[in-house]
Scaffold this motif. Sequence first.
Motif, PDB file in Angstrom:
ATOM      1  N   ILE A   1      58.643 -69.027-122.202  1.00  0.00           N
ATOM      2  CA  ILE A   1      59.408 -68.199-121.264  1.00  0.00           C
ATOM      3  C   ILE A   1      58.810 -68.282-119.865  1.00  0.00           C
ATOM      4  CG2 ILE A   1      60.046 -65.827-120.679  1.00  0.00           C
ATOM      5  CD1 ILE A   1      60.243 -65.303-123.728  1.00  0.00           C
ATOM      6  N   GLU A   2      57.486 -68.177-119.774  1.00  0.00           N
ATOM      7  CA  GLU A   2      56.825 -68.212-118.462  1.00  0.00           C
ATOM      8  C   GLU A   2      57.046 -69.549-117.756  1.00  0.00           C
ATOM      9  OE1 GLU A   2      53.009 -65.208-119.145  1.00  0.00           O
ATOM     10  OE2 GLU A   2      52.764 -67.371-119.400  1.00  0.00           O
ATOM     11  N   GLU A   3      56.803 -70.636-118.453  1.00  0.00           N
ATOM     12  CA  GLU A   3      56.882 -71.949-117.810  1.00  0.00           C
ATOM     13  C   GLU A   3      58.319 -72.318-117.461  1.00  0.00           C
ATOM     14  OE1 GLU A   3      54.230 -73.547-116.708  1.00  0.00           O
ATOM     15  OE2 GLU A   3      53.154 -71.802-117.489  1.00  0.00           O
ATOM     16  N   ALA A   4      59.278 -71.946-118.304  1.00  0.00           N
ATOM     17  CA  ALA A   4      60.685 -72.208-117.980  1.00  0.00           C
ATOM     18  C   ALA A   4      61.108 -71.380-116.766  1.00  0.00           C
ATOM     19  CB  ALA A   4      61.569 -71.888-119.180  1.00  0.00           C
ATOM     20  N   THR A   5      60.644 -70.140-116.698  1.00  0.00           N
ATOM     21  CA  THR A   5      60.958 -69.272-115.565  1.00  0.00           C
ATOM     22  C   THR A   5      60.410 -69.856-114.274  1.00  0.00           C
ATOM     23  OG1 THR A   5      61.009 -67.271-116.926  1.00  0.00           O
ATOM     24  CG2 THR A   5      60.592 -66.975-114.576  1.00  0.00           C
ATOM     25  N   ARG A   6      59.171 -70.303-114.301  1.00  0.00           N
ATOM     26  CA  ARG A   6      58.557 -70.875-113.095  1.00  0.00           C
ATOM     27  C   ARG A   6      59.249 -72.173-112.682  1.00  0.00           C
ATOM     28  NH1 ARG A   6      53.086 -69.309-115.868  1.00  0.00           N
ATOM     29  NH2 ARG A   6      52.690 -67.279-114.897  1.00  0.00           N
ATOM     30  N   ALA A   7      59.659 -72.959-113.668  1.00  0.00           N
ATOM     31  CA  ALA A   7      60.362 -74.204-113.358  1.00  0.00           C
ATOM     32  C   ALA A   7      61.704 -73.913-112.700  1.00  0.00           C
ATOM     33  CB  ALA A   7      60.555 -75.028-114.626  1.00  0.00           C
ATOM     34  N   ALA A   8      62.415 -72.921-113.215  1.00  0.00           N
ATOM     35  CA  ALA A   8      63.714 -72.555-112.644  1.00  0.00           C
ATOM     36  C   ALA A   8      63.552 -71.996-111.235  1.00  0.00           C
ATOM     37  CB  ALA A   8      64.409 -71.534-113.537  1.00  0.00           C
ATOM     38  N   ALA A   9      62.456 -71.277-111.008  1.00  0.00           N
ATOM     39  CA  ALA A   9      62.226 -70.682-109.687  1.00  0.00           C
ATOM     40  C   ALA A   9      62.089 -71.747-108.613  1.00  0.00           C
ATOM     41  CB  ALA A   9      60.969 -69.821-109.724  1.00  0.00           C
ATOM     42  N   GLY A  10      61.682 -72.947-109.017  1.00  0.00           N
ATOM     43  CA  GLY A  10      61.499 -74.016-108.044  1.00  0.00           C
ATOM     44  C   GLY A  10      62.732 -74.870-107.844  1.00  0.00           C
ATOM     45  N   ASP A  11      63.867 -74.498-108.437  1.00  0.00           N
ATOM     46  CA  ASP A  11      65.079 -75.304-108.330  1.00  0.00           C
ATOM     47  C   ASP A  11      66.255 -74.399-107.977  1.00  0.00           C
ATOM     48  OD1 ASP A  11      67.265 -77.008-108.635  1.00  0.00           O
ATOM     49  OD2 ASP A  11      66.355 -78.086-110.311  1.00  0.00           O
TER      50      ASP A  11
END
Length: 220
Positions: free
Chosen positions: A69-79
């Motif tokens: 959840i954390e890593e997917a959230t951070r990845a989405a935040a950058g796109d």
Amino acid sequence: EYLMRHGVDGRRIVVTGGANFDATAQLRPDRAAIFRAMGVDPGLKLIVFTTQGCGAGNCPSGEEIRSGIEEATRAAAGDSRVLLYFQVHPAQDTADVQSIVDGCGPLNNVLVGKYADTEALMAVSDGVITFFSTTAIDALILDKPLLLINLSDDRNFYPFARMKAAIGVYTKAGIAAGFARLVDDDRAMAAARVKAAAYATYKVDGRSCARILEVARGML
């Protein structure tokens, strides 16, 4: 094959496919209507993450759930092109997932909820993420780019990454790169998704229920 290897007479086994997948194969929901109902921009790429609680054999584990959840959230935040929607499992508390997302900072392109129809939501999406959920099979049937997060020791839980039908991620550090591949899907896995869907469901022809009824009538 598994049952026969463990002593079951093959004559007692009839492969029909899953009736629940018949409905998935026939889904044609209105993307614009669903985006309006969610109150989000229909121009965004919708990535649906179907979550799970801790499963049998610790697949997924609590640590794996949090990391995914954390890593997917951070990845989405950058796109800025992406809307990441966490479709929370019925057995999970939405607040628990939301608290993990909130810990990643203020985000405008991540939503957490329990949309009424998971399959319809996936059908209008541009990609699906999950751990070990059967929604992975639905994603293949719907021809959706699929990211499987598997930080366990059982890399063969699903064969879809090995079949080149899904992106497999096996480390926390690899989730961001896997997310980027999912968003920028180039259709290279499309043919493999068709084969993997048939492998998992027997036949994607909408007739599984009819085949089950044929077996039942033969028992009368």
